[in-house]
Write a protein that holds these residues in place. Structure first.
Motif, PDB file in Angstrom:
ATOM      1  N   THR A   8       0.843  -1.185   0.000  1.00 30.56           N
ATOM      2  CA  THR A   8       0.000   0.000   0.000  1.00 30.56           C
ATOM      3  C   THR A   8       0.883   1.241   0.000  1.00 30.56           C
ATOM      4  O   THR A   8       1.808   1.343   0.794  1.00 30.56           O
ATOM      5  CB  THR A   8      -0.894   0.015   1.259  1.00 30.56           C
ATOM      6  N   TYR A   9       0.578   2.164  -0.890  1.00 32.30           N
ATOM      7  CA  TYR A   9       1.374   3.375  -1.014  1.00 32.30           C
ATOM      8  C   TYR A   9       0.471   4.597  -0.975  1.00 32.30           C
ATOM      9  O   TYR A   9      -0.671   4.544  -1.408  1.00 32.30           O
ATOM     10  CB  TYR A   9       2.169   3.370  -2.326  1.00 32.30           C
ATOM     11  N   TRP A  10       1.003   5.697  -0.474  1.00 35.87           N
ATOM     12  CA  TRP A  10       0.275   6.954  -0.446  1.00 35.87           C
ATOM     13  C   TRP A  10       1.240   8.068  -0.781  1.00 35.87           C
ATOM     14  O   TRP A  10       2.447   7.921  -0.659  1.00 35.87           O
ATOM     15  CB  TRP A  10      -0.419   7.169   0.895  1.00 35.87           C
ATOM     16  N   ASP A  11       0.692   9.165  -1.260  1.00 31.13           N
ATOM     17  CA  ASP A  11       1.501  10.291  -1.707  1.00 31.13           C
ATOM     18  C   ASP A  11       1.942  11.117  -0.505  1.00 31.13           C
ATOM     19  O   ASP A  11       1.155  11.857   0.078  1.00 31.13           O
ATOM     20  CB  ASP A  11       0.708  11.141  -2.695  1.00 31.13           C
TER      21      ASP A  11
ATOM     22  N   PRO B 256      -2.240  13.329  10.042  1.00 33.32           N
ATOM     23  CA  PRO B 256      -1.843  12.409  11.109  1.00 33.32           C
ATOM     24  C   PRO B 256      -1.421  11.047  10.566  1.00 33.32           C
ATOM     25  O   PRO B 256      -1.905  10.606   9.528  1.00 33.32           O
ATOM     26  CB  PRO B 256      -3.117  12.288  11.951  1.00 33.32           C
ATOM     27  N   ALA B 257      -0.508  10.392  11.265  1.00 32.72           N
ATOM     28  CA  ALA B 257      -0.034   9.065  10.874  1.00 32.72           C
ATOM     29  C   ALA B 257      -0.965   7.970  11.370  1.00 32.72           C
ATOM     30  O   ALA B 257      -0.828   6.815  11.010  1.00 32.72           O
ATOM     31  CB  ALA B 257       1.372   8.828  11.409  1.00 32.72           C
ATOM     32  N   SER B 258      -1.932   8.340  12.224  1.00 34.82           N
ATOM     33  CA  SER B 258      -2.880   7.358  12.740  1.00 34.82           C
ATOM     34  C   SER B 258      -4.211   8.051  13.028  1.00 34.82           C
ATOM     35  O   SER B 258      -4.282   9.267  13.139  1.00 34.82           O
ATOM     36  CB  SER B 258      -2.341   6.699  14.011  1.00 34.82           C
ATOM     37  N   VAL B 259      -5.240   7.240  13.131  1.00 32.90           N
ATOM     38  CA  VAL B 259      -6.565   7.715  13.510  1.00 32.90           C
ATOM     39  C   VAL B 259      -7.012   6.876  14.694  1.00 32.90           C
ATOM     40  O   VAL B 259      -7.024   5.647  14.613  1.00 32.90           O
ATOM     41  CB  VAL B 259      -7.566   7.598  12.342  1.00 32.90           C
ATOM     42  N   ASN B 260      -7.332   7.510  15.782  1.00 31.21           N
ATOM     43  CA  ASN B 260      -7.705   6.795  17.011  1.00 31.21           C
ATOM     44  C   ASN B 260      -6.662   5.750  17.386  1.00 31.21           C
ATOM     45  O   ASN B 260      -6.989   4.626  17.753  1.00 31.21           O
ATOM     46  CB  ASN B 260      -9.080   6.147  16.869  1.00 31.21           C
ATOM     47  N   ASN B 261      -5.387   6.107  17.218  1.00 29.86           N
ATOM     48  CA  ASN B 261      -4.244   5.245  17.537  1.00 29.86           C
ATOM     49  C   ASN B 261      -4.138   4.008  16.647  1.00 29.86           C
ATOM     50  O   ASN B 261      -3.439   3.063  16.985  1.00 29.86           O
ATOM     51  CB  ASN B 261      -4.260   4.833  19.014  1.00 29.86           C
ATOM     52  N   ILE B 262      -4.844   3.987  15.519  1.00 23.61           N
ATOM     53  CA  ILE B 262      -4.708   2.903  14.546  1.00 23.61           C
ATOM     54  C   ILE B 262      -3.811   3.424  13.434  1.00 23.61           C
ATOM     55  O   ILE B 262      -4.158   4.395  12.760  1.00 23.61           O
ATOM     56  CB  ILE B 262      -6.073   2.464  13.976  1.00 23.61           C
TER      57      ILE B 262
ATOM     58  N   MET C  31      -2.042   4.300  10.024  1.00 25.68           N
ATOM     59  CA  MET C  31      -2.579   4.354   8.670  1.00 25.68           C
ATOM     60  C   MET C  31      -1.964   3.272   7.786  1.00 25.68           C
ATOM     61  O   MET C  31      -2.582   2.811   6.856  1.00 25.68           O
ATOM     62  CB  MET C  31      -2.342   5.726   8.061  1.00 25.68           C
ATOM     63  N   GLY C  32      -0.749   2.877   8.073  1.00 21.70           N
ATOM     64  CA  GLY C  32      -0.094   1.812   7.317  1.00 21.70           C
ATOM     65  C   GLY C  32       0.405   2.281   5.958  1.00 21.70           C
ATOM     66  O   GLY C  32       0.280   3.437   5.588  1.00 21.70           O
ATOM     67  N   GLY C  33       0.951   1.357   5.230  1.00 21.24           N
ATOM     68  CA  GLY C  33       1.461   1.659   3.908  1.00 21.24           C
ATOM     69  C   GLY C  33       2.777   2.406   3.952  1.00 21.24           C
ATOM     70  O   GLY C  33       3.324   2.699   5.004  1.00 21.24           O
ATOM     71  N   ASP C  34       3.283   2.691   2.781  1.00 20.89           N
ATOM     72  CA  ASP C  34       4.551   3.391   2.635  1.00 20.89           C
ATOM     73  C   ASP C  34       4.324   4.709   1.911  1.00 20.89           C
ATOM     74  O   ASP C  34       3.707   4.737   0.842  1.00 20.89           O
ATOM     75  CB  ASP C  34       5.541   2.554   1.819  1.00 20.89           C
ATOM     76  N   GLY C  35       4.821   5.779   2.486  1.00 26.25           N
ATOM     77  CA  GLY C  35       4.743   7.070   1.825  1.00 26.25           C
ATOM     78  C   GLY C  35       5.747   7.132   0.685  1.00 26.25           C
ATOM     79  O   GLY C  35       6.910   6.783   0.851  1.00 26.25           O
ATOM     80  N   LYS C  36       5.288   7.528  -0.467  1.00 27.40           N
ATOM     81  CA  LYS C  36       6.145   7.699  -1.644  1.00 27.40           C
ATOM     82  C   LYS C  36       5.977   9.125  -2.133  1.00 27.40           C
ATOM     83  O   LYS C  36       4.925   9.747  -1.952  1.00 27.40           O
ATOM     84  CB  LYS C  36       5.754   6.723  -2.763  1.00 27.40           C
ATOM     85  N   LEU C  37       6.993   9.649  -2.778  1.00 21.89           N
ATOM     86  CA  LEU C  37       6.916  10.993  -3.336  1.00 21.89           C
ATOM     87  C   LEU C  37       5.996  10.987  -4.560  1.00 21.89           C
ATOM     88  O   LEU C  37       5.833   9.958  -5.230  1.00 21.89           O
ATOM     89  CB  LEU C  37       8.303  11.475  -3.729  1.00 21.89           C
ATOM     90  N   THR C  38       5.400  12.131  -4.842  1.00 26.28           N
ATOM     91  CA  THR C  38       4.518  12.240  -6.010  1.00 26.28           C
ATOM     92  C   THR C  38       5.216  11.728  -7.258  1.00 26.28           C
ATOM     93  O   THR C  38       4.645  10.954  -8.030  1.00 26.28           O
ATOM     94  CB  THR C  38       4.071  13.701  -6.211  1.00 26.28           C
ATOM     95  N   PHE C  39       6.469  12.123  -7.441  1.00 24.61           N
ATOM     96  CA  PHE C  39       7.240  11.673  -8.606  1.00 24.61           C
ATOM     97  C   PHE C  39       7.277  10.150  -8.701  1.00 24.61           C
ATOM     98  O   PHE C  39       7.127   9.584  -9.778  1.00 24.61           O
ATOM     99  CB  PHE C  39       8.668  12.224  -8.549  1.00 24.61           C
ATOM    100  N   GLU C  40       7.489   9.481  -7.571  1.00 23.62           N
ATOM    101  CA  GLU C  40       7.586   8.021  -7.583  1.00 23.62           C
ATOM    102  C   GLU C  40       6.272   7.361  -7.985  1.00 23.62           C
ATOM    103  O   GLU C  40       6.274   6.321  -8.646  1.00 23.62           O
ATOM    104  CB  GLU C  40       8.007   7.511  -6.206  1.00 23.62           C
TER     105      GLU C  40
ATOM    106  N   ILE D 162       7.240  -0.845  -7.140  1.00 16.61           N
ATOM    107  CA  ILE D 162       5.899  -0.373  -6.806  1.00 16.61           C
ATOM    108  C   ILE D 162       4.854  -0.965  -7.751  1.00 16.61           C
ATOM    109  O   ILE D 162       3.833  -1.483  -7.322  1.00 16.61           O
ATOM    110  CB  ILE D 162       5.818   1.168  -6.839  1.00 16.61           C
ATOM    111  N   PHE D 163       5.092  -0.896  -9.045  1.00 14.91           N
ATOM    112  CA  PHE D 163       4.102  -1.306 -10.029  1.00 14.91           C
ATOM    113  C   PHE D 163       4.528  -2.534 -10.831  1.00 14.91           C
ATOM    114  O   PHE D 163       3.979  -2.803 -11.896  1.00 14.91           O
ATOM    115  CB  PHE D 163       3.814  -0.146 -10.991  1.00 14.91           C
TER     116      PHE D 163
END
Length: 84
Positions: free
Chosen positions: A19-22, A30-36, A38-47, A63-64
């Motif tokens: 799972t990837y996010w921009d 926030p990196a979490s919601v209600n202490n859960i 978010m998971g995944g790996d942050g990637k740059l827009t370019f990536e 990635i792809f």
């Protein structure tokens, strides 16, 4: 109505992988919601916009790598891949 579940219940019920996010767009969120987490790996827009085909070697090929070009439209190097 509402629904409540503990972080442990949610984390044990779901196993999301690859799972990837921009990270550029998510700056300050926030990196979490209600202490859960978010998971995944942050990637740059370019990536995330770089590949124009699965496993494009000019980008991060991991990635792809397994994405099917008959299912995904990679567009140009300034587009995010989208379902066809």
């Amino acid at each position: 109505g509402s629904n409540w579940a503990s972080a442990e219940l949610v984390e044990s019920a779901f196993n999301v992988t690859d799972t990837y996010w921009d990270a550029d767009l998510a700056s300050g969120l926030p990196a979490s919601v209600n202490n859960i987490p978010m998971g995944g790996d942050g990637k740059l827009t370019f990536e995330l916009q770089c590949p124009t085909s699965p496993g494009d070697v000019s980008c991060d090929p991991t990635i792809f790598a397994d994405w099917d070009a008959t299912v995904w439209d990679f567009g140009t190097s300034t587009d995010y891949p989208v379902l066809r």
